[in-house]
Scaffold this motif. Structure first.
Motif, PDB file in Angstrom:
ATOM      1  N   LEU A  52       7.169  -7.190   2.081  1.00 12.66           N
ATOM      2  CA  LEU A  52       6.669  -6.805   0.760  1.00 12.66           C
ATOM      3  C   LEU A  52       5.267  -7.349   0.486  1.00 12.66           C
ATOM      4  CD1 LEU A  52       9.937  -7.597  -1.246  1.00 12.66           C
ATOM      5  CD2 LEU A  52       9.290  -5.420  -0.183  1.00 12.66           C
ATOM      6  N   ASN A  53       4.460  -6.519  -0.151  1.00 12.50           N
ATOM      7  CA  ASN A  53       3.146  -6.932  -0.652  1.00 12.50           C
ATOM      8  C   ASN A  53       2.220  -7.503   0.424  1.00 12.50           C
ATOM      9  OD1 ASN A  53       3.845  -6.208  -3.329  1.00 12.50           O
ATOM     10  ND2 ASN A  53       4.894  -8.172  -3.593  1.00 12.50           N
ATOM     11  N   TYR A  54       2.153  -6.831   1.567  1.00 15.88           N
ATOM     12  CA  TYR A  54       1.210  -7.251   2.604  1.00 15.88           C
ATOM     13  C   TYR A  54      -0.017  -6.327   2.566  1.00 15.88           C
ATOM     14  CZ  TYR A  54       3.597  -3.486   5.181  1.00 15.88           C
ATOM     15  OH  TYR A  54       4.154  -2.284   5.551  1.00 15.88           O
ATOM     16  N   LEU A  55      -1.135  -6.832   3.033  1.00 14.95           N
ATOM     17  CA  LEU A  55      -2.381  -6.065   3.013  1.00 14.95           C
ATOM     18  C   LEU A  55      -2.671  -5.475   4.380  1.00 14.95           C
ATOM     19  CD1 LEU A  55      -4.740  -8.360   0.908  1.00 14.95           C
ATOM     20  CD2 LEU A  55      -3.601  -6.266   0.151  1.00 14.95           C
ATOM     21  N   THR A  56      -3.081  -4.220   4.393  1.00 12.50           N
ATOM     22  CA  THR A  56      -3.522  -3.571   5.623  1.00 12.50           C
ATOM     23  C   THR A  56      -4.805  -2.808   5.313  1.00 12.50           C
ATOM     24  OG1 THR A  56      -2.174  -1.611   5.150  1.00 12.50           O
ATOM     25  CG2 THR A  56      -1.183  -3.307   6.545  1.00 12.50           C
ATOM     26  N   ARG A  57      -5.450  -2.352   6.369  1.00  9.88           N
ATOM     27  CA  ARG A  57      -6.668  -1.555   6.207  1.00  9.88           C
ATOM     28  C   ARG A  57      -6.549  -0.330   7.100  1.00  9.88           C
ATOM     29  NH1 ARG A  57     -11.800  -3.338   4.802  1.00  9.88           N
ATOM     30  NH2 ARG A  57     -11.301  -5.471   5.360  1.00  9.88           N
ATOM     31  N   THR A  58      -6.862   0.822   6.573  1.00 13.91           N
ATOM     32  CA  THR A  58      -6.839   2.033   7.369  1.00 13.91           C
ATOM     33  C   THR A  58      -8.109   2.102   8.207  1.00 13.91           C
ATOM     34  OG1 THR A  58      -7.997   3.427   5.751  1.00 13.91           O
ATOM     35  CG2 THR A  58      -5.594   3.204   5.502  1.00 13.91           C
ATOM     36  N   LYS A  59      -8.101   2.994   9.185  1.00 15.83           N
ATOM     37  CA  LYS A  59      -9.298   3.161  10.012  1.00 15.83           C
ATOM     38  C   LYS A  59     -10.480   3.629   9.174  1.00 15.83           C
ATOM     39  CE  LYS A  59      -7.489   3.889  14.663  1.00 15.83           C
ATOM     40  NZ  LYS A  59      -7.436   4.799  15.831  1.00 15.83           N
ATOM     41  N   GLY A  60     -10.184   4.303   8.053  1.00 17.72           N
ATOM     42  CA  GLY A  60     -11.255   4.771   7.181  1.00 17.72           C
ATOM     43  C   GLY A  60     -11.803   3.701   6.260  1.00 17.72           C
ATOM     44  N   GLY A  61     -11.226   2.492   6.319  1.00 16.33           N
ATOM     45  CA  GLY A  61     -11.736   1.384   5.532  1.00 16.33           C
ATOM     46  C   GLY A  61     -11.015   1.120   4.227  1.00 16.33           C
ATOM     47  N   GLN A  62     -10.049   1.954   3.874  1.00 19.07           N
ATOM     48  CA  GLN A  62      -9.299   1.713   2.646  1.00 19.07           C
ATOM     49  C   GLN A  62      -8.412   0.482   2.805  1.00 19.07           C
ATOM     50  OE1 GLN A  62      -7.772   5.852   2.841  1.00 19.07           O
ATOM     51  NE2 GLN A  62      -7.910   5.806   0.604  1.00 19.07           N
ATOM     52  N   GLN A  63      -8.374  -0.347   1.781  1.00 26.93           N
ATOM     53  CA  GLN A  63      -7.508  -1.518   1.786  1.00 26.93           C
ATOM     54  C   GLN A  63      -6.240  -1.183   1.011  1.00 26.93           C
ATOM     55  OE1 GLN A  63      -9.457  -5.365   1.143  1.00 26.93           O
ATOM     56  NE2 GLN A  63     -11.416  -4.305   1.234  1.00 26.93           N
ATOM     57  N   LEU A  64      -5.103  -1.366   1.667  1.00 24.56           N
ATOM     58  CA  LEU A  64      -3.829  -0.991   1.078  1.00 24.56           C
ATOM     59  C   LEU A  64      -2.954  -2.213   0.847  1.00 24.56           C
ATOM     60  CD1 LEU A  64      -2.895   2.082   3.328  1.00 24.56           C
ATOM     61  CD2 LEU A  64      -4.334   2.048   1.270  1.00 24.56           C
ATOM     62  N   LYS A  65      -2.295  -2.231  -0.286  1.00 25.04           N
ATOM     63  CA  LYS A  65      -1.226  -3.191  -0.530  1.00 25.04           C
ATOM     64  C   LYS A  65       0.065  -2.435  -0.270  1.00 25.04           C
ATOM     65  CE  LYS A  65       0.625  -6.410  -3.963  1.00 25.04           C
ATOM     66  NZ  LYS A  65       0.501  -6.934  -5.354  1.00 25.04           N
ATOM     67  N   SER A  66       0.859  -2.928   0.673  1.00 25.22           N
ATOM     68  CA  SER A  66       1.990  -2.154   1.160  1.00 25.22           C
ATOM     69  C   SER A  66       3.296  -2.929   1.112  1.00 25.22           C
ATOM     70  CB  SER A  66       1.734  -1.718   2.612  1.00 25.22           C
ATOM     71  OG  SER A  66       0.518  -1.009   2.730  1.00 25.22           O
ATOM     72  N   SER A  67       4.373  -2.181   1.018  1.00 21.23           N
ATOM     73  CA  SER A  67       5.714  -2.744   1.126  1.00 21.23           C
ATOM     74  C   SER A  67       6.565  -1.808   1.973  1.00 21.23           C
ATOM     75  CB  SER A  67       6.367  -2.922  -0.250  1.00 21.23           C
ATOM     76  OG  SER A  67       5.752  -3.958  -0.979  1.00 21.23           O
ATOM     77  N   THR A  68       7.331  -2.387   2.891  1.00 18.02           N
ATOM     78  CA  THR A  68       8.245  -1.628   3.730  1.00 18.02           C
ATOM     79  C   THR A  68       9.652  -2.148   3.487  1.00 18.02           C
ATOM     80  OG1 THR A  68       6.563  -1.267   5.436  1.00 18.02           O
ATOM     81  CG2 THR A  68       8.866  -1.005   6.095  1.00 18.02           C
ATOM     82  N   MET A  69      10.513  -1.275   2.979  1.00 16.24           N
ATOM     83  CA  MET A  69      11.889  -1.671   2.644  1.00 16.24           C
ATOM     84  C   MET A  69      12.850  -0.926   3.558  1.00 16.24           C
ATOM     85  SD  MET A  69      10.966  -1.402  -1.370  1.00 16.24           S
ATOM     86  CE  MET A  69       9.647  -0.282  -0.881  1.00 16.24           C
ATOM     87  N   VAL A  70      13.600  -1.674   4.352  1.00 17.38           N
ATOM     88  CA  VAL A  70      14.476  -1.065   5.348  1.00 17.38           C
ATOM     89  C   VAL A  70      15.678  -0.404   4.689  1.00 17.38           C
ATOM     90  CG1 VAL A  70      13.773  -2.645   7.181  1.00 17.38           C
ATOM     91  CG2 VAL A  70      15.731  -3.225   5.736  1.00 17.38           C
ATOM     92  N   LEU A  71      16.170   0.637   5.323  1.00 19.21           N
ATOM     93  CA  LEU A  71      17.371   1.342   4.883  1.00 19.21           C
ATOM     94  C   LEU A  71      18.522   0.965   5.806  1.00 19.21           C
ATOM     95  CD1 LEU A  71      15.895   4.921   4.300  1.00 19.21           C
ATOM     96  CD2 LEU A  71      15.990   3.007   2.696  1.00 19.21           C
ATOM     97  N   ARG A  72      19.661   0.637   5.233  1.00 26.01           N
ATOM     98  CA  ARG A  72      20.848   0.274   6.005  1.00 26.01           C
ATOM     99  C   ARG A  72      22.022   1.161   5.603  1.00 26.01           C
ATOM    100  NH1 ARG A  72      20.037  -4.804   8.391  1.00 26.01           N
ATOM    101  NH2 ARG A  72      18.254  -5.950   7.526  1.00 26.01           N
TER     102      ARG A  72
END
Length: 237
Positions: free
Chosen positions: A82-102
């Motif tokens: 949750l709430n980790y930062l990534t950057r796309t190849k185009g330079g956009q900075q994203l705040k992201s969360s990945t929630m697994v499905l079970r």
């Protein structure tokens, strides 16, 4: 790819179907700065089953990102990120969360991912920090997103080589094994044909790639995965 259990697959299909309208609802709530992607890990090469918003250029039928591959590699041990930062190849900075499905057995079979474009916020924070004399924030990691799983695998291989600052022929045996360990931890070899792709990208034979992967898994005590099960061994390349 299913696990051969019709009842379990039906349950997973029902969960996916129930979440499709949620994807649109979340994206509509946050507006154009938000992208929501629903993944079905049973099909890594075309895991995207629903998407709303357009920050990473993905569409239904697209492949999972390197973050998804890492989740896939962890199997049922995967946890929400949750709430980790990534950057796309185009330079956009994203705040992201990945929630697994079970499913009801606790098995991981997919993920709901939310990306929010915080580029403007990060730029404003950097400006305020500069004016106020504060330290610079840690740069987010550039992440590969794409509809083509081949491009994602190739980007991960290239990134691992760049971090070492050496070509394959310049690596000693320990460094080559470390490279394969890192690729395995990122879930690269959970993708069909990945071993051939990695071998071609590194300029080695497929037999050598299988050999390095098998040695790496033996050294770490990792159970052989799909790529290693059909492996033939060979010498160093």
């Amino acid at each position: 790819m299913t696990d051969g259990n019709p009842a379990r697959d039906a349950e997973r299909d029902a969960i996916i179907a129930a979440l499709v309208p949620v994807v649109d609802g979340i994206a509509a709530t946050f507006g154009p700065v938000c992208e929501v992607v629903l993944h079905d890990y049973r099909q890594p090469e075309k895991s995207v089953v629903a998407v709303a918003g357009d920050l990473t250029g993905r569409s239904v039928g697209g492949a999972m990102s390197e973050i998804g591959l890492r989740m896939l590699a962890r199997g049922d041990e995967a946890a929400d990120e949750l709430n980790y930062l990534t950057r796309t190849k185009g330079g956009q900075q994203l705040k992201s969360s990945t929630m697994v499905l079970r499913d009801s057995t606790g098995a991981v079979f997919g993920a709901l991912c939310v990306n929010v474009d915080v580029t403007a916020v990060q730029q404003a924070q950097a400006l305020l920090a500069a004016i106020g004399g504060g330290g610079a924030a840690e740069a987010p990691t550039t992440t590969t997103f794409g509809n083509d799983i081949d491009s994602v695998v190739e980007a991960i291989v290239d990134a691992h080589q760049l971090r070492r600052g050496r070509t394959w022929v310049q690596l000693d045996r320990a460094q080559r094994l470390e490279l394969f360990r890192g690729l395995d931890e990122h879930g690269v070899f959970a993708v069909r044909r990945a071993i051939e792709q990695v071998a071609a990208r590194l300029g080695i034979s497929r037999a050598s790639a299988y050999s390095y992967l098998s040695q790496t898994r033996a050294a770490t005590g990792t159970p052989p995965g799909p790529a290693a099960d059909s492996a033939s061994t060979g010498g160093d390349a």
